[in-house]
Design an enzyme around this catalytic site. Structure first.
Site, PDB file in Angstrom:
ATOM      1  N   HIS A 135      29.816  48.526  37.231  1.00 28.71           N
ATOM      2  CA  HIS A 135      28.463  48.369  36.698  1.00 28.71           C
ATOM      3  C   HIS A 135      27.383  48.471  37.774  1.00 28.71           C
ATOM      4  CE1 HIS A 135      29.914  47.354  32.740  1.00 28.71           C
ATOM      5  NE2 HIS A 135      30.636  46.351  33.207  1.00 28.71           N
ATOM      6  N   ARG A 185      35.450  46.715  42.957  1.00 29.02           N
ATOM      7  CA  ARG A 185      35.784  46.878  41.540  1.00 29.02           C
ATOM      8  C   ARG A 185      35.585  48.340  41.171  1.00 29.02           C
ATOM      9  NH1 ARG A 185      33.349  43.526  36.454  1.00 29.02           N
ATOM     10  NH2 ARG A 185      31.358  44.361  37.184  1.00 29.02           N
ATOM     11  N   ASP A 236      41.596  54.541  50.585  1.00 21.49           N
ATOM     12  CA  ASP A 236      41.505  55.406  51.761  1.00 21.49           C
ATOM     13  C   ASP A 236      40.218  55.176  52.542  1.00 21.49           C
ATOM     14  OD1 ASP A 236      43.958  56.502  51.238  1.00 21.49           O
ATOM     15  OD2 ASP A 236      43.213  58.436  50.533  1.00 21.49           O
ATOM     16  N   GLU A 295      39.557  40.244  30.116  1.00 25.30           N
ATOM     17  CA  GLU A 295      38.257  40.367  29.467  1.00 25.30           C
ATOM     18  C   GLU A 295      38.322  40.439  27.946  1.00 25.30           C
ATOM     19  OE1 GLU A 295      35.403  42.738  32.187  1.00 25.30           O
ATOM     20  OE2 GLU A 295      37.289  43.845  32.274  1.00 25.30           O
ATOM     21  N   ASP A 304      32.241  39.629  29.313  1.00 25.66           N
ATOM     22  CA  ASP A 304      33.030  40.506  28.436  1.00 25.66           C
ATOM     23  C   ASP A 304      33.944  39.702  27.524  1.00 25.66           C
ATOM     24  OD1 ASP A 304      32.761  43.506  28.719  1.00 25.66           O
ATOM     25  OD2 ASP A 304      32.837  42.959  30.824  1.00 25.66           O
TER      26      ASP A 304
END
Length: 253
Positions: free
Chosen positions: A44, A69, A83, A148, A174
């Site tokens: 988000h 996230r 990576d 969630e 959520d």
């Protein structure tokens, strides 16, 4: 690179702040403030991979290692973020053991996982530290899966039982939306859900985590067994600060 997985699995209290503005400067501020980890939000948040590179670089200079996230539970997303040098990954919307197993495997090199191998990325020192990184990556990287939905709560025990899953992290907004009790964090049904997740973690030797909408929830949720927290965000701090300043000014208008 700095890692936090050992501390998290020992259930030390770990407080992090979300970096949602895509700014390396706020990441630097989070580390300088003394927090235990930095939550870089690519689900988000406003930033993309070009911003993520500098955010991870800055986080690595301080003492609040970056857990990123990602936007969805897809193996290529893990590979790119790891990576770049993330210390862990948070995966949204995990509902069952199959999805949890994909997340855990995407975090790890063979034989435990399916992560692709390359010597050139930043995480390996651009080839200079590959052997050392490769030898310890599966043990060092933190795997956080988000709870969630009602389905995820019902499946919390089977999710916690998946090898390689370290933290079951409740997304309260959520979850309350999914439960049709939006932002009712004191609702008995939501409290029961938190207890279910905490109990599943205790049963399987995993860690319970959660985003705290307000600091008043820290004490009861710590008492419930939660130890891995997001306690605010850069966007929230800026917004609250601006509102406070304007509140002092508007009486003169």
């Amino acid at each position: 690179m700095k890692f936090i997985r050992d501390k998290v699995l020992r259930r030390e209290l770990m407080f992090g702040v979300g970096a949602q503005l895509g700014s390396s400067l706020t990441v630097e501020m989070i580390g300088a403030a003394g927090f235990d980890w930095t939550w870089i939000d690519c689900e988000h948040g406003a930033g993309d991979y070009s911003e993520l590179i500098t955010q991870i670089q800055v986080a690595a200079l301080g003492n609040a290692p970056p857990v990123v996230r990602i936007a969805w539970n897809e193996a290529p997303r893990f590979k790119r973020v790891l990576d770049l040098g993330a210390s862990g990954i948070m995966v949204p919307y995990i509902n069952n053991k199959t999805e949890a197993r994909l997340a855990a495997q995407s975090m790890r090199y063979q034989p435990e996982g399916i992560r692709g191998v390359a010597q050139s990325p930043r995480s390996c020192g651009f080839g200079q530290n590959f052997e050392a990184y490769y030898a310890k990556a599966n043990d060092n990287l933190l795997t956080v899966v988000q709870i969630e939905t009602r389905e995820a709560v019902a499946n919390a025990a089977e999710i916690a039982a998946v090898p390689g899953v370290d933290v079951l992290f409740v997304g309260p907004f959520d979850l309350t939306v999914n439960m049709e009790i939006i932002k009712s964090f004191d609702h008995p049904e939501f409290v029961t859900a938190l207890e279910t997740v905490s109990d599943a973690c205790k049963q399987h030797g995993k860690v319970a985590g959660i985003l705290t909408p307000r600091s008043e929830y820290l004490t009861p949720w710590i008492e419930m067994g939660y130890t891995f927290f997001v306690v605010g965000s850069d966007s929230g701090c800026v917004t609250n600060g601006l509102n406070q300043i304007y509140g002092a000014c508007k009486k003169f208008k």
